[in-house]
Design a protein around this motif. Structure first.
Motif, PDB file in Angstrom:
ATOM      1  N   UNK A   4       0.838  -1.207   0.000  1.00  0.00           N
ATOM      2  CA  UNK A   4       0.000   0.000   0.000  1.00  0.00           C
ATOM      3  C   UNK A   4       0.869   1.251   0.000  1.00  0.00           C
ATOM      4  N   UNK A   5       1.894   1.262   0.843  1.00  0.00           N
ATOM      5  CA  UNK A   5       2.794   2.427   0.903  1.00  0.00           C
ATOM      6  C   UNK A   5       3.553   2.594  -0.401  1.00  0.00           C
ATOM      7  N   UNK A   6       3.939   1.515  -1.029  1.00  0.00           N
ATOM      8  CA  UNK A   6       4.683   1.573  -2.288  1.00  0.00           C
ATOM      9  C   UNK A   6       3.822   2.177  -3.394  1.00  0.00           C
ATOM     10  N   UNK A  55       3.394   5.897  -2.766  1.00  0.00           N
ATOM     11  CA  UNK A  55       4.605   6.645  -3.114  1.00  0.00           C
ATOM     12  C   UNK A  55       4.735   6.825  -4.621  1.00  0.00           C
ATOM     13  N   UNK A  56       4.383   5.796  -5.368  1.00  0.00           N
ATOM     14  CA  UNK A  56       4.473   5.848  -6.833  1.00  0.00           C
ATOM     15  C   UNK A  56       3.514   6.906  -7.389  1.00  0.00           C
ATOM     16  N   UNK A  71      -1.836   7.640   3.170  1.00  0.00           N
ATOM     17  CA  UNK A  71      -2.182   8.956   2.620  1.00  0.00           C
ATOM     18  C   UNK A  71      -0.968   9.867   2.605  1.00  0.00           C
ATOM     19  N   UNK A  72      -0.905  10.683   1.561  1.00  0.00           N
ATOM     20  CA  UNK A  72       0.087  11.758   1.496  1.00  0.00           C
ATOM     21  C   UNK A  72      -0.632  13.002   1.004  1.00  0.00           C
ATOM     22  N   UNK A  73      -0.486  14.076   1.755  1.00  0.00           N
ATOM     23  CA  UNK A  73      -1.165  15.329   1.422  1.00  0.00           C
ATOM     24  C   UNK A  73      -0.158  16.369   0.964  1.00  0.00           C
ATOM     25  N   UNK A 122      -5.494  13.197 -12.703  1.00  0.00           N
ATOM     26  CA  UNK A 122      -5.081  12.160 -13.656  1.00  0.00           C
ATOM     27  C   UNK A 122      -3.842  11.407 -13.185  1.00  0.00           C
ATOM     28  N   UNK A 123      -3.030  12.024 -12.352  1.00  0.00           N
ATOM     29  CA  UNK A 123      -1.795  11.390 -11.902  1.00  0.00           C
ATOM     30  C   UNK A 123      -1.929  10.689 -10.550  1.00  0.00           C
ATOM     31  N   UNK A 124      -3.098  10.765  -9.906  1.00  0.00           N
ATOM     32  CA  UNK A 124      -3.251   9.987  -8.677  1.00  0.00           C
ATOM     33  C   UNK A 124      -3.925  10.670  -7.507  1.00  0.00           C
ATOM     34  N   UNK A 125      -4.079  11.986  -7.555  1.00  0.00           N
ATOM     35  CA  UNK A 125      -4.799  12.660  -6.472  1.00  0.00           C
ATOM     36  C   UNK A 125      -6.257  12.214  -6.497  1.00  0.00           C
ATOM     37  N   UNK A 126      -6.758  11.730  -5.380  1.00  0.00           N
ATOM     38  CA  UNK A 126      -8.152  11.289  -5.328  1.00  0.00           C
ATOM     39  C   UNK A 126      -8.947  11.965  -4.209  1.00  0.00           C
ATOM     40  N   UNK A 127      -8.358  13.046  -3.641  1.00  0.00           N
ATOM     41  CA  UNK A 127      -9.080  13.782  -2.613  1.00  0.00           C
ATOM     42  C   UNK A 127      -8.611  15.241  -2.604  1.00  0.00           C
ATOM     43  N   UNK A 128      -9.540  16.171  -2.899  1.00  0.00           N
ATOM     44  CA  UNK A 128      -9.250  17.607  -2.799  1.00  0.00           C
ATOM     45  C   UNK A 128      -9.788  18.079  -1.446  1.00  0.00           C
ATOM     46  N   UNK A 129      -8.897  18.407  -0.540  1.00  0.00           N
ATOM     47  CA  UNK A 129      -9.308  18.775   0.819  1.00  0.00           C
ATOM     48  C   UNK A 129      -9.839  20.199   0.906  1.00  0.00           C
TER      49      UNK A 129
END
Length: 230
Positions: A58-60, A63-64, A106-108, A128-135
């Motif tokens: 999950x962490x890998x 990170x990608x 999670x990484x913010x 498109x590159x992986x962000x799935x949450x706009x805080x």
């Protein structure tokens, strides 16, 4: 006896002075200053969230995805000081019914967009590159200190004008200020018209879109002033 008389005299003088201070003619009013500004930049808080049953995997994956997001941001020629990792977390999630443990990584990232014409392009790239949450998206002015100063001056002018209105019917004049208190709340101004969340579907990415209405922000100052009356 003389000592007692001296003490009594001092007490009487102090009492008289206190009475004189209380009898000073004055007026206390509040003043408000407001400056409306069209924002010229925005701060975006966005998160990559990944879930799975293997913590390392999950962490890998997380990170990608973050690496891909950062590469995209660099291609947009944002200054290195305008984006940073805000928070990184890897938490176990235990399902008591299934008696299994999964993991949530999670990484913010916090990104400052100093040119709002790049907002839509950046948002499309993030998702498109992986962000799935706009805080959060916070619109701001790069000249905030300047406009705060203007608001404070307007608040003082408003206070003096109110005081003059009140005493104008009494045949008196507003003199010097005795006390000034800043009652302004310490918060960042928010836009009157907030951002409309962009669509996550990327089917129409090739078509230029406008997905944000920045509106304007209000910068306010509030003061309490006591004026001497002449």
């Amino acid at each position: 006896m003389k000592k007692v008389l001296v003490i009594l005299a001092v007490v009487m003088m102090t009492t008289l002075q206190a009475q004189e201070i209380k009898q000073v003619a004055q007026i206390s009013v509040n003043g408000v200053g407001e400056v409306k500004v069209v924002p010229d930049q925005a701060t975006i808080s966005a998160t990559v969230e990944t879930k799975g049953v293997n913590a390392k995997e999950v962490k890998k994956i997380n990170d990608t995805q973050v690496e891909a997001v950062l590469k995209m941001i660099k291609k947009m020629n944002l200054a290195p000081t305008d984006y940073k990792t805000q928070r990184v977390a890897l938490n176990p999630q235990y399902d008591y019914e299934k008696k299994k443990t999964s993991y949530n990584a999670t990484q913010t990232l916090e990104i400052i967009v100093r040119d709002l014409s790049k907002y839509d392009e950046l948002m499309d790239g993030l998702v498109s590159q992986g962000i799935n949450k706009i805080n959060n998206v916070e619109f701001q002015s790069s000249s905030l200190s300047k406009y705060e100063s203007e608001a404070r001056k307007l608040a003082m002018k408003d206070a003096k004008m109110k005081a003059e209105d009140y005493v104008s019917v009494l045949g008196q004049k507003v003199g010097r200020a005795l006390t000034i208190s800043d009652n302004s709340q310490n918060y960042r101004p928010q836009p009157v018209v907030y951002a409309r969340m962009m669509k996550t579907e990327m089917s129409d990415m090739a078509t230029p879109r406008e997905t944000v209405a920045a509106g304007e922000i209000k910068i306010t100052a509030n003061v309490s002033v006591s004026f001497l009356l002449e």
